[in-house]
Design a protein around this motif. Structure first.
Motif, PDB file in Angstrom:
ATOM      1  N   GLU A 186       0.738  -1.325  -0.008  1.00 26.91           N
ATOM      2  CA  GLU A 186      -0.110  -0.043  -0.039  1.00 26.91           C
ATOM      3  C   GLU A 186       0.887   1.238  -0.069  1.00 26.91           C
ATOM      4  O   GLU A 186       1.944   1.193   0.266  1.00 26.91           O
ATOM      5  N   ALA A 187       0.273   2.358  -0.277  1.00 29.38           N
ATOM      6  CA  ALA A 187       0.896   3.700  -0.033  1.00 29.38           C
ATOM      7  C   ALA A 187      -0.257   4.829  -0.001  1.00 29.38           C
ATOM      8  O   ALA A 187      -1.486   4.509  -0.481  1.00 29.38           O
ATOM      9  N   LEU A 242      -4.002   3.806  -0.972  1.00 26.91           N
ATOM     10  CA  LEU A 242      -4.189   2.852  -2.215  1.00 26.91           C
ATOM     11  C   LEU A 242      -3.450   1.549  -1.848  1.00 26.91           C
ATOM     12  O   LEU A 242      -2.380   1.575  -1.248  1.00 26.91           O
ATOM     13  N   GLU A 243      -4.342   0.420  -2.069  1.00 27.89           N
ATOM     14  CA  GLU A 243      -3.732  -0.918  -1.718  1.00 27.89           C
ATOM     15  C   GLU A 243      -3.776  -1.834  -3.093  1.00 27.89           C
ATOM     16  O   GLU A 243      -4.458  -1.575  -3.716  1.00 27.89           O
ATOM     17  N   PRO A 247       2.534  -3.004  -8.649  1.00 29.32           N
ATOM     18  CA  PRO A 247       2.462  -2.266  -9.955  1.00 29.32           C
ATOM     19  C   PRO A 247       1.119  -1.442 -10.160  1.00 29.32           C
ATOM     20  O   PRO A 247       1.179  -0.253 -10.661  1.00 29.32           O
ATOM     21  N   SER A 248       0.180  -2.212  -9.684  1.00 20.07           N
ATOM     22  CA  SER A 248      -1.187  -1.424  -9.545  1.00 20.07           C
ATOM     23  C   SER A 248      -1.142  -0.259  -8.734  1.00 20.07           C
ATOM     24  O   SER A 248      -1.950   1.006  -9.140  1.00 20.07           O
ATOM     25  N   VAL A 249      -0.670  -0.242  -7.481  1.00 17.58           N
ATOM     26  CA  VAL A 249      -0.508   0.807  -6.721  1.00 17.58           C
ATOM     27  C   VAL A 249       0.008   1.950  -7.061  1.00 17.58           C
ATOM     28  O   VAL A 249      -0.096   3.082  -7.211  1.00 17.58           O
ATOM     29  N   GLU A 254      -0.010   7.454  -9.441  1.00 24.26           N
ATOM     30  CA  GLU A 254       0.425   8.830 -10.312  1.00 24.26           C
ATOM     31  C   GLU A 254      -0.701   9.076 -10.926  1.00 24.26           C
ATOM     32  O   GLU A 254      -0.728  10.453 -10.968  1.00 24.26           O
ATOM     33  N   ARG A 255      -1.807   8.203 -11.272  1.00 26.26           N
ATOM     34  CA  ARG A 255      -2.944   8.987 -11.813  1.00 26.26           C
ATOM     35  C   ARG A 255      -3.724   9.766 -10.758  1.00 26.26           C
ATOM     36  O   ARG A 255      -4.476  10.952 -11.198  1.00 26.26           O
ATOM     37  N   LEU A 256      -4.046   9.199  -9.621  1.00 22.97           N
ATOM     38  CA  LEU A 256      -4.567  10.144  -8.712  1.00 22.97           C
ATOM     39  C   LEU A 256      -3.900  11.341  -8.162  1.00 22.97           C
ATOM     40  O   LEU A 256      -4.329  12.222  -8.242  1.00 22.97           O
ATOM     41  N   ALA A 257      -2.502  11.227  -8.154  1.00 20.81           N
ATOM     42  CA  ALA A 257      -1.733  12.458  -7.771  1.00 20.81           C
ATOM     43  C   ALA A 257      -1.702  13.426  -9.206  1.00 20.81           C
ATOM     44  O   ALA A 257      -1.928  14.770  -8.766  1.00 20.81           O
TER      45      ALA A 257
END
Length: 401
Positions: A186-187, A242-243, A247-249, A254-257
């Motif tokens: 997660e991040a 995000l969990e 690679p998905s996280v 990046e998309r959310l940022a």
């Protein structure tokens, strides 16, 4: 005072039958980690389930776990972690907030309090994951509901009726929960410097995106220094978790940022810090200060919470932070809780529910700790209570009455 400490479901049944025959109320306890929530006990006797422990079934492949009600939640979480599984609703630990050492909560208490954490936005609460229970009603009758598979419910699901009943309907002796695989990593995206209104807008955008956000919280500047040992001090912090697979996280981060590029400055919390900060938010650690200053847990529409807090600050010294996209507001009051004033204010800002989760016993005895129910719902609740516990044997008075 007599305290029954049953080792088995049969001994629990005997204790309840004795109380029914004597028409003597009982306080129902696990480890007592949530004893400070609700009206103080109005009983001379208790049934303590702390010896009713042990896992009775765990099938990792079937995503099912059964345990006796007094089993410590921490033990079950450790067992699940060995198989990279978890309770997806991430139940909070009230202990630190109430001055009790962490990790003392039981799996029966998880259901009785219908616990949930920041992932409630995606995963719901305990009632959404319970599959079955064995219990003893206030009539002194043993019963079971549900089972060990997801599609085993027909008619009225009594397992869900136990959720949030705080031990006032029946004494649960065994529970079966659905469990799920834990996320690989997660991040957390941290937006710095937003006002509470701006944070509500940013969280709404994030939750409406394709980012599959698994946690959305806002810590005003006054609160940020109380998490991660002060690592976020200095500015308000809006946190978006995000969990999933690595690679998905990374891609979704990046998309959310990019989507939120116009909302404050951005920072990133990697897996270890991310997991820690969400545990601290989950357990309301910013307000776990060793005092009895009143702490309220308010649930309302995410778009209304910050407006209610702004109005509340006009007349009271209060600190606040937000979880569930702003739909869960934690409030710490400097003075008396002023329950009626707070609830009227919540009603004027769209409505919601306010629970007094921490206060001195004298305060809890004098105010409605739980949100008073509308008349029709209160009548329904009373009919349910009359069916399960007609003599008022179990935890009398805990839920305001």
């Amino acid at each position: 005072m007599t305290t029954f400490t049953p080792d088995t479901a049969d001994e629990t049944l005997e204790a309840i039958r004795w109380a029914v025959s004597e028409e003597t109320p009982l306080e129902v306890l696990g480890q007592g980690s949530k004893r400070g929530i609700g009206r103080p006990a109005q009983t001379e006797h208790a049934v303590d389930l702390s010896r009713l422990t042990g896992v009775t079934l765990y099938e990792p492949e079937e995503l099912v776990l059964s345990a006796r009600a007094g089993t410590p939640l921490a033990e079950l979480q450790a067992l699940l972690a060995q198989h990279r599984q978890e309770f997806a609703f991430e139940p909070m630990d009230y202990g630190p907030l109430l001055g009790v050492e962490p990790g003392r909560g039981t799996i029966g208490g998880v259901l009785a309090a219908n616990l949930a954490g920041p992932r409630r936005l995606k995963a719901g609460a305990a009632r959404d994951h319970i599959l079955g229970v064995h219990a003893v009603s206030g009539r002194g009758e043993a019963f079971k509901s549900g089972g060990r598979v997801v599609k085993n419910v027909t008619g009225y699901d009594l397992s869900k009726a136990m959720a949030g009943s705080w031990g006032t309907l029946a004494v649960v002796t065994d529970v079966t929960f659905k469990v799920l695989p834990a996320a690989e990593t997660e991040a957390t995206l941290v937006l710095r410097g937003l006002t509470e209104e701006q944070a509500a807008e940013a969280m709404a955008i994030a939750m409406g995106s394709s980012g599959e956000v698994a946690g959305a919280a806002h810590l005003p500047e006054s609160v940020t220094s109380r998490v991660l040992d002060g690592a976020l001090a200095g500015q308000g912090s809006t946190l978006l978790r995000l969990e999933g697979f690595g690679p998905s996280v990374a891609y979704r981060f990046e998309r959310l940022a990019a989507l939120l590029s116009g909302h404050g400055t951005h920072e990133r919390l990697e897996e270890e810090q991310s997991r820690r900060v969400w545990r601290e938010i989950r357990d309301c650690l910013p307000f776990a200060d060793g005092t009895q200053r009143p702490v309220w847990r308010v649930s309302m529409a995410p778009s209304d919470g910050h407006r209610m807090v702004m109005a509340l600050r006009m007349g009271a010294a209060v600190d606040a932070f937000y979880d569930w996209q702003g739909g869960l507001v934690w409030l710490r009051m400097e003075g008396d809780p002023e329950a009626d004033a707070l609830r009227h204010l919540i009603a004027r800002h769209g409505g919601g529910h306010a629970t007094l989760v921490r206060a001195a016993p004298s305060v809890r005895a004098a105010v409605p700790v739980f949100q008073p129910q509308p008349p029709a719902l209160a009548a329904l609740s009373q009919r349910l209570k009359d069916q399960f516990d007609p003599k008022g044997i179990l935890n009398p008075g805990r839920l305001n009455a």
